[in-house]
Design a protein around this motif. Structure first.
Motif, short mmCIF file in Angstrom:
data_model
loop_
_atom_site.label_atom_id
_atom_site.label_comp_id
_atom_site.label_asym_id
_atom_site.label_seq_id
_atom_site.Cartn_x
_atom_site.Cartn_y
_atom_site.Cartn_z
N TYR A 97 0.42 4.06 -5.02
CA TYR A 97 0.26 2.70 -4.50
C TYR A 97 1.65 2.20 -4.11
CZ TYR A 97 -1.14 -2.30 -4.56
OH TYR A 97 -1.39 -3.62 -4.24
N CYS A 98 1.84 1.90 -2.83
CA CYS A 98 3.14 1.43 -2.34
C CYS A 98 2.97 0.10 -1.60
CB CYS A 98 3.78 2.43 -1.39
SG CYS A 98 4.54 3.85 -2.22
N VAL A 99 3.85 -0.84 -1.93
CA VAL A 99 3.89 -2.13 -1.24
C VAL A 99 5.29 -2.29 -0.65
CG1 VAL A 99 3.56 -4.62 -1.40
CG2 VAL A 99 2.27 -3.08 -2.91
N GLU A 140 1.82 1.48 7.22
CA GLU A 140 0.96 1.74 6.06
C GLU A 140 0.39 3.16 6.10
OE1 GLU A 140 -0.61 -2.88 5.35
OE2 GLU A 140 -1.94 -1.36 6.21
N GLU A 141 0.04 3.60 7.29
CA GLU A 141 -0.46 4.96 7.43
C GLU A 141 0.63 5.98 7.11
OE1 GLU A 141 -2.06 5.40 11.33
OE2 GLU A 141 -3.69 3.96 11.02
N LYS A 142 1.85 5.68 7.53
CA LYS A 142 2.97 6.58 7.21
C LYS A 142 3.19 6.65 5.70
CE LYS A 142 5.67 6.10 11.47
NZ LYS A 142 6.98 5.69 12.05
N LEU A 143 3.08 5.51 5.03
CA LEU A 143 3.26 5.49 3.58
C LEU A 143 2.25 6.40 2.88
CD1 LEU A 143 3.90 1.65 3.00
CD2 LEU A 143 5.60 3.48 2.86
N CYS A 144 1.01 6.30 3.30
CA CYS A 144 -0.03 7.16 2.71
C CYS A 144 0.25 8.63 3.00
CB CYS A 144 -1.40 6.77 3.26
SG CYS A 144 -2.01 5.16 2.70
N GLU A 145 0.72 8.90 4.20
CA GLU A 145 1.06 10.28 4.57
C GLU A 145 2.19 10.80 3.69
OE1 GLU A 145 3.11 12.51 8.41
OE2 GLU A 145 1.85 10.74 8.75
N TRP A 146 3.21 9.98 3.45
CA TRP A 146 4.33 10.39 2.61
C TRP A 146 3.92 10.53 1.15
CZ3 TRP A 146 7.76 6.07 5.11
CH2 TRP A 146 8.10 6.47 6.41
N MET A 147 2.96 9.72 0.70
CA MET A 147 2.47 9.85 -0.68
C MET A 147 1.60 11.09 -0.85
SD MET A 147 1.65 5.97 -2.05
CE MET A 147 0.80 5.37 -0.60
N GLY A 148 1.13 11.64 0.27
CA GLY A 148 0.38 12.90 0.20
C GLY A 148 -1.11 12.77 0.16
N ASP A 149 -1.65 11.55 0.32
CA ASP A 149 -3.10 11.36 0.28
C ASP A 149 -3.42 10.08 1.06
OD1 ASP A 149 -5.80 10.92 -0.31
OD2 ASP A 149 -5.60 11.80 -2.31
N MET A 150 -4.20 10.21 2.13
CA MET A 150 -4.53 9.06 2.96
C MET A 150 -5.46 8.08 2.24
SD MET A 150 -2.64 9.62 5.51
CE MET A 150 -3.16 8.28 6.58
N ALA A 166 -1.64 1.48 0.43
CA ALA A 166 -0.35 1.07 0.99
C ALA A 166 -0.51 -0.31 1.63
CB ALA A 166 0.14 2.08 2.02
N GLU A 167 0.49 -1.15 1.39
CA GLU A 167 0.50 -2.49 1.97
C GLU A 167 1.88 -2.78 2.53
OE1 GLU A 167 -1.77 -5.67 -0.35
OE2 GLU A 167 -1.34 -4.19 -1.93
N VAL A 168 1.91 -3.39 3.71
CA VAL A 168 3.17 -3.79 4.34
C VAL A 168 3.04 -5.24 4.78
CG1 VAL A 168 4.80 -3.38 6.22
CG2 VAL A 168 3.65 -1.45 5.14
N MET A 169 4.00 -6.06 4.41
CA MET A 169 3.92 -7.48 4.76
C MET A 169 5.31 -8.09 4.90
SD MET A 169 2.37 -8.72 1.09
CE MET A 169 1.30 -7.26 1.00
N HIS A 170 5.31 -9.25 5.54
CA HIS A 170 6.56 -9.99 5.79
C HIS A 170 6.78 -11.01 4.68
CE1 HIS A 170 9.58 -12.50 7.55
NE2 HIS A 170 8.75 -13.49 7.84
N ALA A 171 8.00 -11.05 4.15
CA ALA A 171 8.40 -12.05 3.15
C ALA A 171 9.82 -12.49 3.48
CB ALA A 171 8.31 -11.49 1.74
#
Length: 330
Positions: A97-99, A129-139, A143-148
Motif C-alpha cells: 500500500y503506497c500513498v 498510481e499504476e506505476k506504483l502498483c507495477e513497482w510493488m509487483g502486484d497490480m 496506490a494513491e496519489v494526491m496533491h497536498a
C-alpha cells in the motif's frame, strides 16, 4: 473581518491531509517538506498520527520486512529523479500500500507533460498510481496519489515562509539576455517588464505556477478575496498568475474577507537583505549559528552546555541540537 488566525493555522491544516494517511506507515519525506513540517509540529505529529517510522527521501532508504505501507511526501513533480527515488525505495521494500503526496498541483503536472488542455479527473496522478502498483509487483495492491500544498512554514502569527520556493529568485538583467537569445530579432524584449511567463524557461514557469496555486489555496482556505499589487518584473508575473488562476475568479466573487497583497522583488531593496546590522536578537542568532542540516530557515543550538557531558569526539551526534522552532511545541 479577516482574522490572522486563519493564515496562522493554514500551514498546519494542510498537513492534516497527510496525517490522515500515515497510520501504520513508514513515511519518506524530502528536505523541503521536512522543513515545513518542522515548523508545523515536527515529527511528533506524524508519530502521534500512527506513523511507524520516518525516513529521508533517498534511494538508499527502504521499508522493513514487516512494513507493508508507505507514505511519500515530496515537494517536486512526480517525474525524473523524484520518480526514480520512489521506484528505488519500493523496489527494495515489501510494500502493499503506497500513498504519494506531492506539493505540485495536478495542473502543473499537466503543463510539465506538455498538456495544455483541461482534462477530466487527474490522469497524471492515475498513471503514477499504476506505476506504483507495477513497482510493488502486484497490480491488485493499493496506490494513491494526491496533491497536498504543504509548502508553508508558520514562524509566527504574522510571518509565513515557504522553504519549497527558496530557490525562486527575481529576474536580473543577465536573465533578459538569456531569454532574448532564443527569440527572433524583431521580437526581443527591451526590458524585464516586457517579459511574459511563456517566455521563461520551463522550470521557472512551473515554479511560478506552483507558487500561484499555493497562494490561491491559502486564500480559498481563509475565504479571502485579494487585491494584488506588484513591484518588480518577477512579482508582476506571480501576481498575474494568481489573478488568472482558474479557481481564483469564482473565489473573488463569493469570499467575504478582503486582503491587499503586495508582491515585491527583493532585489529592489538589497540593502536590508545583505546587511548585518545586528539590530535585533534574531538577526544575531541567525548570523552566528549554523543552520540545521537540510534546512534554510532554522539554526542548530549546541545543547551540550546544558548537560554534564564532557566535550569529546565520542559525544558528537549523541545529543540532538536545539532550534528556534522547538519553543513552539514545548
Amino acid at each position: 473581518m479577516l482574522t490572522m488566525e486563519g493564515f496562522t493555522c493554514f500551514p498546519g491544516l494542510m498537513w492534516e491531509k497527510v496525517l490522515s494517511k500515515v497510520k501504520k506507515a513508514v513515511v519518506f519525506m524530502d528536505d523541503s517538506c521536512s522543513e515545513s513540517l518542522h515548523w508545523n509540529g515536527g515529527a511528533t505529529r506524524l508519530l502521534e498520527a500512527g506513523a511507524r517510522n520516518i525516513k529521508q527521501f533517498s534511494s538508499f532508504e527502504a521499508g522493513g520486512d514487516k512494513e507493508p505501507k508507505a507514505v511519500f511526501v515530496v515537494s517536486t513533480l512526480l517525474k525524473g529523479r523524484t520518480a526514480d527515488i520512489i521506484k528505488d525505495i519500493i523496489s527494495m521494500s515489501h510494500f502493499q500500500y503506497c500513498v504519494v503526496f506531492t506539493a505540485v498541483p495536478h495542473s502543473v503536472h499537466l503543463l510539465a507533460n506538455n498538456v495544455t488542455t483541461e482534462l477530466v479527473g487527474n490522469p497524471v496522478f492515475e498513471q503514477f498510481e499504476e506505476k506504483l502498483c507495477e513497482w510493488m509487483g502486484d497490480m491488485n495492491y493499493t496506490a494513491e496519489v494526491m496533491h497536498a500544498p504543504v509548502v508553508f512554514a508558520s514562524l509566527s502569527q504574522q510571518f509565513l515562509l515557504s522553504p519549497v520556493f527558496s530557490q525562486l529568485f527575481p529576474l536580473l538583467p543577465c536573465d533578459l539576455e538569456v531569454i532574448n537569445r532564443k527569440r527572433p530579432e524583431k521580437r526581443k524584449f527591451s526590458s524585464l517588464l516586457d517579459v511574459d511567463v511563456q517566455s521563461l524557461p520551463p522550470e521557472l514557469q512551473l515554479q511560478i505556477k506552483s507558487l500561484a496555486s499555493a497562494l490561491n489555496t491559502m486564500f480559498e482556505c481563509t475565504n479571502t478575496r485579494e487585491e494584488s499589487f506588484a513591484i518588480g518584473p518577477m512579482s508582476r508575473l506571480i501576481a498575474g498568475e494568481l489573478a488568472n488562476h482558474p479557481q481564483a475568479k469564482n473565489r473573488r466573487k463569493t469570499a467575504p474577507n478582503k486582503a491587499s497583497v503586495v508582491f515585491i522583488d527583493r532585489t529592489l531593496d538589497l540593502t536590508g537583505a545583505v546587511g548585518h546590522h545586528g539590530d535585533n536578537l534574531v538577526e544575531k542568532i541567525l548570523s552566528a549559528l549554523p543552520t540545521l542540516p537540510g534546512h534554510r530557515t532554522d539554526i542548530q543550538v549546541d545543547m551540550l552546555e546544558l548537560t554534564n557531558l564532557q566535550r569529546c569526539p565520542d559525544i558528537q551526534g549523541v545529543l540532538a541540537p536545539g532550534c528556534l522552532a522547538q519553543n513552539q511545541f514545548v
